[in-house]
Design a protein around this motif. Structure first.
Motif, PDB file in Angstrom:
ATOM      1  N   GLU A  32       0.862  -1.113  -0.074  1.00 21.14           N
ATOM      2  CA  GLU A  32      -0.167   0.150   0.009  1.00 21.14           C
ATOM      3  C   GLU A  32       0.877   1.276  -0.063  1.00 21.14           C
ATOM      4  O   GLU A  32       1.770   1.381   0.900  1.00 21.14           O
ATOM      5  CB  GLU A  32      -1.176   0.106   1.215  1.00 21.14           C
ATOM      6  N   ALA A  33       0.799   2.199  -0.942  1.00 17.25           N
ATOM      7  CA  ALA A  33       1.513   3.293  -1.019  1.00 17.25           C
ATOM      8  C   ALA A  33       3.124   2.757  -1.169  1.00 17.25           C
ATOM      9  O   ALA A  33       3.674   3.539  -0.468  1.00 17.25           O
ATOM     10  CB  ALA A  33       1.167   4.166   0.007  1.00 17.25           C
ATOM     11  N   ASP A  34       3.192   1.838  -1.839  1.00 15.56           N
ATOM     12  CA  ASP A  34       4.705   1.198  -2.103  1.00 15.56           C
ATOM     13  C   ASP A  34       5.260   0.997  -0.947  1.00 15.56           C
ATOM     14  O   ASP A  34       6.397   0.778  -0.729  1.00 15.56           O
ATOM     15  CB  ASP A  34       5.725   2.280  -2.788  1.00 15.56           C
ATOM     16  N   ILE A  35       4.509   0.579   0.213  1.00 13.64           N
ATOM     17  CA  ILE A  35       4.925  -0.016   1.542  1.00 13.64           C
ATOM     18  C   ILE A  35       4.366  -1.276   1.908  1.00 13.64           C
ATOM     19  O   ILE A  35       3.278  -1.340   1.605  1.00 13.64           O
ATOM     20  CB  ILE A  35       4.573   1.067   2.875  1.00 13.64           C
ATOM     21  N   GLU A  36       5.180  -2.150   2.374  1.00 13.62           N
ATOM     22  CA  GLU A  36       4.643  -3.280   2.531  1.00 13.62           C
ATOM     23  C   GLU A  36       4.044  -3.487   3.920  1.00 13.62           C
ATOM     24  O   GLU A  36       4.571  -3.064   4.938  1.00 13.62           O
ATOM     25  CB  GLU A  36       5.877  -4.660   2.553  1.00 13.62           C
ATOM     26  N   HIS A  37       2.996  -4.119   4.135  1.00 12.45           N
ATOM     27  CA  HIS A  37       2.294  -4.243   5.208  1.00 12.45           C
ATOM     28  C   HIS A  37       1.860  -5.689   5.607  1.00 12.45           C
ATOM     29  O   HIS A  37       1.563  -6.710   4.558  1.00 12.45           O
ATOM     30  CB  HIS A  37       0.810  -3.628   5.212  1.00 12.45           C
ATOM     31  N   SER A  38       1.607  -6.020   6.646  1.00 13.51           N
ATOM     32  CA  SER A  38       1.144  -7.387   7.260  1.00 13.51           C
ATOM     33  C   SER A  38       0.235  -7.211   8.428  1.00 13.51           C
ATOM     34  O   SER A  38       0.323  -6.439   9.095  1.00 13.51           O
ATOM     35  CB  SER A  38       2.211  -8.310   7.434  1.00 13.51           C
ATOM     36  N   ALA A  39      -0.632  -8.208   8.620  1.00 12.60           N
ATOM     37  CA  ALA A  39      -1.507  -8.105   9.706  1.00 12.60           C
ATOM     38  C   ALA A  39      -2.009  -9.541   9.845  1.00 12.60           C
ATOM     39  O   ALA A  39      -2.135 -10.545   8.915  1.00 12.60           O
ATOM     40  CB  ALA A  39      -2.564  -7.195   9.471  1.00 12.60           C
ATOM     41  N   PRO A  40      -2.354 -10.157  11.065  1.00 12.76           N
ATOM     42  CA  PRO A  40      -2.999 -11.360  11.382  1.00 12.76           C
ATOM     43  C   PRO A  40      -4.391 -11.531  10.795  1.00 12.76           C
ATOM     44  O   PRO A  40      -4.966 -10.477  10.396  1.00 12.76           O
ATOM     45  CB  PRO A  40      -2.920 -11.422  12.892  1.00 12.76           C
ATOM     46  N   TRP A  41      -4.509 -12.637   9.999  1.00 12.72           N
ATOM     47  CA  TRP A  41      -5.901 -12.895   9.396  1.00 12.72           C
ATOM     48  C   TRP A  41      -6.522 -13.746  10.003  1.00 12.72           C
ATOM     49  O   TRP A  41      -6.466 -14.761  10.777  1.00 12.72           O
ATOM     50  CB  TRP A  41      -5.383 -13.572   7.983  1.00 12.72           C
ATOM     51  N   HIS A  42      -7.848 -13.279  10.255  1.00  8.78           N
ATOM     52  CA  HIS A  42      -8.817 -14.106  11.032  1.00  8.78           C
ATOM     53  C   HIS A  42     -10.167 -14.732  10.099  1.00  8.78           C
ATOM     54  O   HIS A  42     -10.854 -13.698   9.632  1.00  8.78           O
ATOM     55  CB  HIS A  42      -9.279 -13.098  12.281  1.00  8.78           C
ATOM     56  N   ALA A  43     -10.275 -16.006  10.208  1.00 11.95           N
ATOM     57  CA  ALA A  43     -11.358 -16.524   9.557  1.00 11.95           C
ATOM     58  C   ALA A  43     -11.995 -17.524  10.366  1.00 11.95           C
ATOM     59  O   ALA A  43     -11.229 -18.504  10.512  1.00 11.95           O
ATOM     60  CB  ALA A  43     -11.179 -16.944   7.901  1.00 11.95           C
ATOM     61  N   GLU A  44     -13.383 -17.289  11.051  1.00 16.45           N
ATOM     62  CA  GLU A  44     -13.808 -18.327  11.511  1.00 16.45           C
ATOM     63  C   GLU A  44     -14.166 -19.672  10.942  1.00 16.45           C
ATOM     64  O   GLU A  44     -14.150 -20.771  11.647  1.00 16.45           O
ATOM     65  CB  GLU A  44     -15.314 -17.859  12.281  1.00 16.45           C
ATOM     66  N   ASN A  45     -14.342 -19.639   9.524  1.00 20.09           N
ATOM     67  CA  ASN A  45     -14.582 -20.857   8.997  1.00 20.09           C
ATOM     68  C   ASN A  45     -13.343 -21.536   8.276  1.00 20.09           C
ATOM     69  O   ASN A  45     -13.513 -22.384   7.572  1.00 20.09           O
ATOM     70  CB  ASN A  45     -15.314 -20.203   7.738  1.00 20.09           C
ATOM     71  N   GLY A  46     -12.141 -20.761   8.837  1.00 22.51           N
ATOM     72  CA  GLY A  46     -10.959 -21.763   8.619  1.00 22.51           C
ATOM     73  C   GLY A  46     -10.269 -21.378   6.983  1.00 22.51           C
ATOM     74  O   GLY A  46      -9.449 -21.977   6.909  1.00 22.51           O
ATOM     75  N   THR A  47     -10.876 -20.623   6.354  1.00 20.39           N
ATOM     76  CA  THR A  47     -10.344 -20.051   5.056  1.00 20.39           C
ATOM     77  C   THR A  47      -9.044 -19.511   5.043  1.00 20.39           C
ATOM     78  O   THR A  47      -8.755 -18.617   6.069  1.00 20.39           O
ATOM     79  CB  THR A  47     -11.290 -19.379   4.153  1.00 20.39           C
ATOM     80  N   PRO A  48      -8.130 -20.075   4.438  1.00 20.79           N
ATOM     81  CA  PRO A  48      -6.822 -19.090   4.457  1.00 20.79           C
ATOM     82  C   PRO A  48      -6.834 -17.624   3.920  1.00 20.79           C
ATOM     83  O   PRO A  48      -7.884 -17.303   2.991  1.00 20.79           O
ATOM     84  CB  PRO A  48      -6.088 -20.280   3.430  1.00 20.79           C
ATOM     85  N   PRO A  49      -6.070 -17.085   4.039  1.00 14.86           N
ATOM     86  CA  PRO A  49      -5.910 -15.427   3.522  1.00 14.86           C
ATOM     87  C   PRO A  49      -5.862 -15.444   1.956  1.00 14.86           C
ATOM     88  O   PRO A  49      -5.152 -16.509   1.480  1.00 14.86           O
ATOM     89  CB  PRO A  49      -4.889 -14.809   4.335  1.00 14.86           C
ATOM     90  N   PRO A  50      -6.187 -14.613   1.261  1.00 14.32           N
ATOM     91  CA  PRO A  50      -5.930 -14.590  -0.029  1.00 14.32           C
ATOM     92  C   PRO A  50      -4.546 -14.268  -0.172  1.00 14.32           C
ATOM     93  O   PRO A  50      -3.942 -13.466   0.554  1.00 14.32           O
ATOM     94  CB  PRO A  50      -6.895 -13.224  -0.449  1.00 14.32           C
ATOM     95  N   LYS A  51      -3.924 -14.892  -1.291  1.00 16.87           N
ATOM     96  CA  LYS A  51      -2.493 -14.706  -1.717  1.00 16.87           C
ATOM     97  C   LYS A  51      -2.202 -13.398  -2.314  1.00 16.87           C
ATOM     98  O   LYS A  51      -1.008 -12.580  -2.174  1.00 16.87           O
ATOM     99  CB  LYS A  51      -2.173 -15.800  -2.713  1.00 16.87           C
ATOM    100  N   ARG A  52      -3.225 -12.756  -2.921  1.00 19.48           N
ATOM    101  CA  ARG A  52      -3.149 -11.504  -3.504  1.00 19.48           C
ATOM    102  C   ARG A  52      -4.086 -10.598  -2.999  1.00 19.48           C
ATOM    103  O   ARG A  52      -5.298 -10.829  -2.763  1.00 19.48           O
ATOM    104  CB  ARG A  52      -3.243 -11.513  -5.208  1.00 19.48           C
ATOM    105  N   VAL A  53      -3.525  -9.305  -2.699  1.00 15.45           N
ATOM    106  CA  VAL A  53      -4.392  -8.200  -2.113  1.00 15.45           C
ATOM    107  C   VAL A  53      -4.483  -6.956  -3.000  1.00 15.45           C
ATOM    108  O   VAL A  53      -3.412  -6.465  -2.904  1.00 15.45           O
ATOM    109  CB  VAL A  53      -4.156  -7.905  -0.598  1.00 15.45           C
ATOM    110  N   ILE A  54      -5.474  -6.188  -3.285  1.00 11.77           N
ATOM    111  CA  ILE A  54      -5.574  -5.094  -3.912  1.00 11.77           C
ATOM    112  C   ILE A  54      -6.267  -3.938  -2.829  1.00 11.77           C
ATOM    113  O   ILE A  54      -7.376  -4.321  -2.460  1.00 11.77           O
ATOM    114  CB  ILE A  54      -6.267  -5.152  -5.096  1.00 11.77           C
ATOM    115  N   ILE A  55      -5.715  -2.909  -2.814  1.00 12.44           N
ATOM    116  CA  ILE A  55      -6.356  -1.912  -1.943  1.00 12.44           C
ATOM    117  C   ILE A  55      -7.384  -1.229  -2.769  1.00 12.44           C
ATOM    118  O   ILE A  55      -7.203  -0.718  -4.083  1.00 12.44           O
ATOM    119  CB  ILE A  55      -5.184  -0.820  -1.621  1.00 12.44           C
ATOM    120  N   VAL A  56      -8.567  -1.046  -2.483  1.00 10.96           N
ATOM    121  CA  VAL A  56      -9.730  -0.672  -3.114  1.00 10.96           C
ATOM    122  C   VAL A  56     -10.425   0.518  -2.424  1.00 10.96           C
ATOM    123  O   VAL A  56     -10.385   0.432  -1.216  1.00 10.96           O
ATOM    124  CB  VAL A  56     -10.723  -1.825  -3.642  1.00 10.96           C
TER     125      VAL A  56
END
Length: 381
Positions: free
Chosen positions: A9-33
């Motif tokens: 985001e804005a040429d800066i790498e970010h990361s955060a814990p992903w939480h999904a009650e249904n157990g789905t993994p986080p998306p491999k690709r993320v686009i800021i919209v």
């Protein structure tokens, strides 16, 4: 499920814990919209597997999710292949619902450490998430769809579900199946009690059937459950109904120790693999809980006692399990059927011809099977 979501985001790498009650993994690709994204583009990006991390106005994010749902649900130009059997219709419907959930789950929302959503017009979700994840939780990213379900569950938990058979309300917790289908509750309220001394309620969920038995005058009910959220939910419901001197909630895999003259179980009704935690209340893979319940009764039912099995025949209409198979399991477990109380369900899908499973749902019957340890009792059809 907790994992890590990474994005640029804005040429800066970010990361955060992903939480999904249904157990789905986080998306491999993320686009800021943001609010400039139109629904057609969002639909294409989501179908391609891109997570859409929203920045801007919360209400616009919710409208985008609704627009995505409309695009997924609209009739296809080319009609889908007609199912060749009820079982195939069931599996195709599950696949369709799974795909729908995957695409809608691509709209993402970031929550800060105090459960604050850093978007304009965002609701205060701290109380709702505190009930699910606790008072203190680090910042994380989740799907907007899951966030809205947490809010909805919080509202259900506040107002509760009116249950006439207990002259009170049951307050379901997030992730615990709500007793909104009342026909099986009425069967338990009407069946003749073999004893009022002791009963076991196997897989109590919200505690609603234990409460019904207590209201009917059963002096002691031991209710079992494995899921920690369900245990907490059932205990709170029993406490608020003032039934804690009659009902004891314990953590157990099916049966408690000892024997009882009445054992009640409302297992999941469909023999399919659950994909999310709450689906464990609906789907029983390979009918494992049902068969384990039947096979365990000989070690936990008193000689003159009864077991009440509450079960829909929807699986039979979907050709997922036959009546003959169920009766064979009952017989092999050393049990005899002495009676069967029946009722029709009243939920909307049973009367909705547009539902993909309408033919099966419209024919569905919910039954309370009264079982005894096998003797010279002949079994009815």
């Amino acid at each position: 499920m907790t994992n890590t979501l990474n994005w640029l985001e804005a040429d800066i790498e970010h990361s955060a814990p992903w939480h999904a009650e249904n157990g789905t993994p986080p998306p491999k690709r993320v686009i800021i919209v943001d609010d400039t994204l139109n629904a057609d583009t969002a639909h294409r990006l989501a179908c391609e597997g891109n997570g859409l991390l929203y920045r801007g106005d919360f209400n616009n994010a919710r409208l985008l999710l609704q627009a995505l749902a409309r695009r997924i649900d609209r009739p296809r130009k080319k009609p889908a292949k007609k199912a060749e059997s009820p079982a195939q219709a069931f599996h195709l419907n599950r696949q369709s619902q799974s795909l729908r959930a995957r695409v809608l789950g691509m709209v993402l929302i970031e929550l800060e450490a105090d459960y604050r959503i850093p978007l304009r017009r965002a609701p205060d979700v701290k109380a709702a998430y505190t009930q699910v994840l606790g008072e203190h939780h680090p910042a994380f990213v989740t799907s907007l769809r899951e966030l809205l379900s947490v809010i909805s569950a919080y509202e259900w938990r506040k107002k509760g579900v009116e249950i006439p058979e207990i002259s009170g309300r049951i307050y379901p917790h997030y992730g615990v199946f709500s007793p909104i289908r009342g026909e099986y509750i009425s069967l338990v309220a009407k069946a003749p009690l073999p004893s009022t001394e002791l009963a076991f309620d196997i897989g109590t969920g919200t505690g609603v059937l234990a409460a019904v038995l207590a209201r009917r005058g059963v002096k002691q009910i031991i209710a079992t459950e494995q899921d920690p959220r369900a245990i907490k939910c059932a205990q709170e419901n029993i406490d608020q109904l003032g039934l804690n001197t009659q009902v004891e909630i314990i953590a157990a895999d099916l049966f408690p120790t000892g024997r009882a003259p009445l054992i009640v179980c409302n297992p999941p009704w469909l023999p399919a693999r659950p994909n999310t935690p709450i689906e464990h209340a609906i789907y029983d893979f390979d009918s494992q809980m049902l068969r384990n319940f039947l096979n365990g009764l000989s070690a936990h039912l008193t000689a003159d006692g009864e077991a009440w099995l509450i079960l829909s025949d929807l699986a039979e209409h979907l050709e997922l399990r036959s009546r003959e198979t169920l009766l064979e399991w009952i017989n092999s477990a050393g049990l005899a059927v002495i009676d069967r109380l029946q009722t029709k369900p009243h939920h909307p899908k049973a009367n909705d011809p547009t539902d993909p499973l309408y033919q099966a749902r419209s024919a569905e019957i919910t039954s309370l099977w009264r079982l005894k340890l096998k003797s010279d009792i002949s079994q009815p059809d």
